[in-house]
Write a protein that holds these residues in place. Structure first.
Motif, PDB file in Angstrom:
ATOM      1  N   TRP A 173      -3.833   4.390  -6.306  1.00  0.00           N
ATOM      2  CA  TRP A 173      -5.097   4.662  -5.600  1.00  0.00           C
ATOM      3  C   TRP A 173      -5.171   6.134  -5.197  1.00  0.00           C
ATOM      4  CZ3 TRP A 173      -9.194   1.856  -2.886  1.00  0.00           C
ATOM      5  CH2 TRP A 173      -9.421   0.586  -3.437  1.00  0.00           C
ATOM      6  N   PHE A 186      -5.475  -7.525   6.947  1.00  0.00           N
ATOM      7  CA  PHE A 186      -4.670  -7.749   8.148  1.00  0.00           C
ATOM      8  C   PHE A 186      -3.884  -9.052   8.017  1.00  0.00           C
ATOM      9  CE2 PHE A 186      -8.541  -5.522   9.940  1.00  0.00           C
ATOM     10  CZ  PHE A 186      -7.920  -4.295  10.091  1.00  0.00           C
ATOM     11  N   LEU A 221      -1.616   7.554   0.450  1.00  0.00           N
ATOM     12  CA  LEU A 221      -3.060   7.769   0.617  1.00  0.00           C
ATOM     13  C   LEU A 221      -3.338   8.748   1.755  1.00  0.00           C
ATOM     14  CD1 LEU A 221      -4.269   4.170  -0.188  1.00  0.00           C
ATOM     15  CD2 LEU A 221      -5.079   6.247  -1.287  1.00  0.00           C
ATOM     16  N   GLY A 242      -8.353   1.713   7.996  1.00  0.00           N
ATOM     17  CA  GLY A 242      -7.863   1.639   6.620  1.00  0.00           C
ATOM     18  C   GLY A 242      -8.528   2.730   5.798  1.00  0.00           C
ATOM     19  N   ALA A 273      -0.767   4.176  10.955  1.00  0.00           N
ATOM     20  CA  ALA A 273      -0.763   3.164  12.009  1.00  0.00           C
ATOM     21  C   ALA A 273      -1.327   1.857  11.474  1.00  0.00           C
ATOM     22  CB  ALA A 273      -1.608   3.635  13.192  1.00  0.00           C
ATOM     23  N   ASP A 274      -0.787   0.762  11.994  1.00  0.00           N
ATOM     24  CA  ASP A 274      -1.312  -0.570  11.679  1.00  0.00           C
ATOM     25  C   ASP A 274      -2.421  -0.874  12.684  1.00  0.00           C
ATOM     26  OD1 ASP A 274      -1.868  -3.230  11.407  1.00  0.00           O
ATOM     27  OD2 ASP A 274       0.224  -3.864  11.275  1.00  0.00           O
ATOM     28  N   VAL A 275      -3.648  -0.881  12.214  1.00  0.00           N
ATOM     29  CA  VAL A 275      -4.802  -1.027  13.104  1.00  0.00           C
ATOM     30  C   VAL A 275      -4.818  -2.397  13.770  1.00  0.00           C
ATOM     31  CG1 VAL A 275      -7.338  -1.067  13.113  1.00  0.00           C
ATOM     32  CG2 VAL A 275      -6.144   0.674  11.818  1.00  0.00           C
ATOM     33  N   ASP A 322      -4.350   4.479   8.729  1.00  0.00           N
ATOM     34  CA  ASP A 322      -3.976   3.717   7.538  1.00  0.00           C
ATOM     35  C   ASP A 322      -2.463   3.486   7.568  1.00  0.00           C
ATOM     36  OD1 ASP A 322      -5.716   3.301   4.694  1.00  0.00           O
ATOM     37  OD2 ASP A 322      -3.547   3.026   4.550  1.00  0.00           O
ATOM     38  N   TRP A 368       0.813  -1.223   0.000  1.00  0.00           N
ATOM     39  CA  TRP A 368       0.000   0.000   0.000  1.00  0.00           C
ATOM     40  C   TRP A 368       0.846   1.273   0.000  1.00  0.00           C
ATOM     41  CZ3 TRP A 368      -4.810  -0.311  -1.524  1.00  0.00           C
ATOM     42  CH2 TRP A 368      -5.508  -1.503  -1.351  1.00  0.00           C
ATOM     43  N   ARG A 403     -14.656   1.267   5.020  1.00  0.00           N
ATOM     44  CA  ARG A 403     -15.094   0.939   3.656  1.00  0.00           C
ATOM     45  C   ARG A 403     -13.941   0.155   3.034  1.00  0.00           C
ATOM     46  NH1 ARG A 403     -16.009   5.866  -0.598  1.00  0.00           N
ATOM     47  NH2 ARG A 403     -13.771   5.645  -0.809  1.00  0.00           N
ATOM     48  N   PHE A 404     -14.066  -1.149   3.046  1.00  0.00           N
ATOM     49  CA  PHE A 404     -13.103  -2.047   2.378  1.00  0.00           C
ATOM     50  C   PHE A 404     -11.681  -1.949   2.939  1.00  0.00           C
ATOM     51  CE2 PHE A 404     -16.215  -0.767  -1.049  1.00  0.00           C
ATOM     52  CZ  PHE A 404     -17.011  -1.889  -0.870  1.00  0.00           C
TER      53      PHE A 404
HETATM   54  C1  LIG Z   1      -9.124  -1.144  -0.489  1.00  0.00           C
HETATM   55  S1  LIG Z   1      -8.323   0.170   0.344  1.00  0.00           S
HETATM   56  C2  LIG Z   1      -9.710   1.086   0.984  1.00  0.00           C
HETATM   57  C3  LIG Z   1      -9.342   2.502   1.325  1.00  0.00           C
HETATM   58  C4  LIG Z   1     -10.513   3.379   1.806  1.00  0.00           C
HETATM   59  N1  LIG Z   1     -11.171   2.835   2.962  1.00  0.00           N
HETATM   60  C5  LIG Z   1     -11.513   3.607   0.696  1.00  0.00           C
HETATM   61  O1  LIG Z   1     -12.624   3.065   0.758  1.00  0.00           O
HETATM   62  O2  LIG Z   1     -11.181   4.341  -0.266  1.00  0.00           O
HETATM   63  C6  LIG Z   1      -7.691  -0.651   1.786  1.00  0.00           C
HETATM   64  C7  LIG Z   1      -6.944   0.273   2.725  1.00  0.00           C
HETATM   65  O3  LIG Z   1      -6.607  -0.442   3.922  1.00  0.00           O
HETATM   66  C8  LIG Z   1      -5.320  -0.017   4.332  1.00  0.00           C
HETATM   67  N2  LIG Z   1      -4.760  -1.032   5.252  1.00  0.00           N
HETATM   68  C9  LIG Z   1      -4.407  -2.303   4.934  1.00  0.00           C
HETATM   69  N3  LIG Z   1      -3.960  -2.934   6.046  1.00  0.00           N
HETATM   70  C10 LIG Z   1      -4.021  -2.045   7.070  1.00  0.00           C
HETATM   71  C11 LIG Z   1      -3.711  -2.108   8.471  1.00  0.00           C
HETATM   72  N4  LIG Z   1      -3.212  -3.215   9.012  1.00  0.00           N
HETATM   73  N5  LIG Z   1      -3.911  -1.000   9.228  1.00  0.00           N
HETATM   74  C12 LIG Z   1      -4.402   0.141   8.666  1.00  0.00           C
HETATM   75  N6  LIG Z   1      -4.732   0.254   7.349  1.00  0.00           N
HETATM   76  C13 LIG Z   1      -4.552  -0.823   6.571  1.00  0.00           C
HETATM   77  C14 LIG Z   1      -4.570   0.155   3.026  1.00  0.00           C
HETATM   78  O4  LIG Z   1      -3.412   0.945   3.149  1.00  0.00           O
HETATM   79  C15 LIG Z   1      -5.638   0.797   2.147  1.00  0.00           C
HETATM   80  O5  LIG Z   1      -5.613   2.203   2.238  1.00  0.00           O
END
Ligand SMILES: C[S@@+](CC[C@H](N)C(=O)[O-])C[C@H]1O[C@@H](n2cnc3c(N)ncnc32)[C@H](O)[C@@H]1O
Length: 285
Positions: A19, A127, A82, A53, A105-107, A77, A11, A121-122
């Motif tokens: 993106w 994870f 992004l 995210g 941050a890694d959620v 995120d 990402w 949203r997605f």
């Molecule tokens: C499909 S995108 C969706 C982005 C946004 N929610 C949207 O709808 O436009 C997935 C997002 O999850 C983030 N992401 C993935 N793993 C993550 C984690 N462990 N902690 C935080 N964010 C994460 C990615 O960086 C990415 O921005």
């Protein structure tokens, strides 16, 4: 996704940059899904809200507008490109709304505070250990708090992905193998039963998982041909299978583009190409 690449690398690399560049297109495409997410999330004025995210921040900013200046919203995120787009939008898109902070941050493991609502949203399908991530999210919810998110149902039900994909696959020298079960990816939670079990195992006592079907607009134009051209570009640039074509040889890319154009043309009407998106709208508390 290439083997061995972490989600943080993925990402923050070419995908995150693409993106970020396409934020407006993606946000417009996902409008009907976003509306359904916010119709379900029980946001109230003054709430503290976590957007998981958050990507380029559309849902973070929408939450801030909805809860008003007495609340606070955190967008989290792992993608620096992004988050940079998200931060650049706050002043123009959420004046007078709740204060917003975007954190890298890694959620899955970060402690970001306590919230009445967490939503996504997605952003929850990537994870490395989903059970651990949902348990961490559970800990960050205040008593009575709710986690509300969208994730994709199976690829085959998501015609906005499967229609262009099916046009391209016969052209490829090798069919890509299906993803391993329970690995990060857009369709990881396509099956509701394991997802519900996962959420219960993470400490959520009440879980609902409702099918949500919406037509989403891949392209619009003055004519059906113009709409098809836009939709083809979006599909080949941003869709979950766009890498299949980007990684192919140049002559094959041209054939793929022609095939996708041909198949999307059949879905053009009145200057709009729209196709069915199939999601789970999940709520856990
Ligand atoms: C499909 S995108 C969706 C982005 C946004 N929610 C949207 O709808 O436009 C997935 C997002 O999850 C983030 N992401 C993935 N793993 C993550 C984690 N462990 N902690 C935080 N964010 C994460 C990615 O960086 C990415 O921005």
């Amino acid at each position: 996704m290439a083997g061995g690449v972490t989600q943080t690398e993925y990402w923050n690399g070419e995908v995150g940059v693409r993106w970020a560049r396409s934020q407006a297109v993606l946000d417009a495409m996902f409008v009907p899904l976003t509306e359904a997410l916010f119709a379900r999330a029980p946001l109230a004025p003054g709430d503290r809200v976590l957007d998981i995210g958050c990507g380029a921040g559309a849902t973070t900013l929408e939450a801030a507008r909805r809860i008003g200046p007495g609340g606070a919203v955190t967008g989290a995120d792992i993608s620096a490109p992004l988050l940079a787009v998200a931060r650049s939008r706050v002043a123009a898109e959420a004046p007078g709304a709740a204060p917003v902070v975007f954190v890298e941050a890694d959620v899955e493991q970060a402690d970001l505070g306590h919230f009445e609502n967490a939503l996504s949203r997605f952003g929850v399908m990537f994870f490395s250990d989903s059970g651990r991530a949902f348990a961490n999210l559970r800990r960050m919810l205040k008593p009575g708090g709710r986690l509300t998110f969208l994730c994709w149902r199976p690829l085959s039900e998501n015609l906005w992905v499967s229609v262009p994909r099916d046009a391209v696959l016969p052209l490829l020298p090798e069919i890509p193998p299906p993803p391993q079960p329970d690995t990060p990816g857009p369709f990881r939670f396509a099956d509701a039963d394991p997802l519900v079990a996962l959420l219960r195992g993470a400490g959520f006592a009440s879980v609902t998982c409702d099918a949500l079907d919406r037509d989403i607009v891949l392209g619009q134009g003055e004519t059906d041909a113009a709409a098809t051209a836009t939709a083809t570009h979006v599909s080949l640039d941003l869709g979950p299978n766009s890498h299949l074509v980007r990684e192919a040889a140049p002559d094959l890319r041209m054939q793929a583009e022609a095939a996708v154009t041909e198949v999307l043309r059949r879905h053009a009407q009145g200057g709009t190409v729209s196709l069915r998106a199939a999601c789970w709208l999940v709520q856990a508390g």
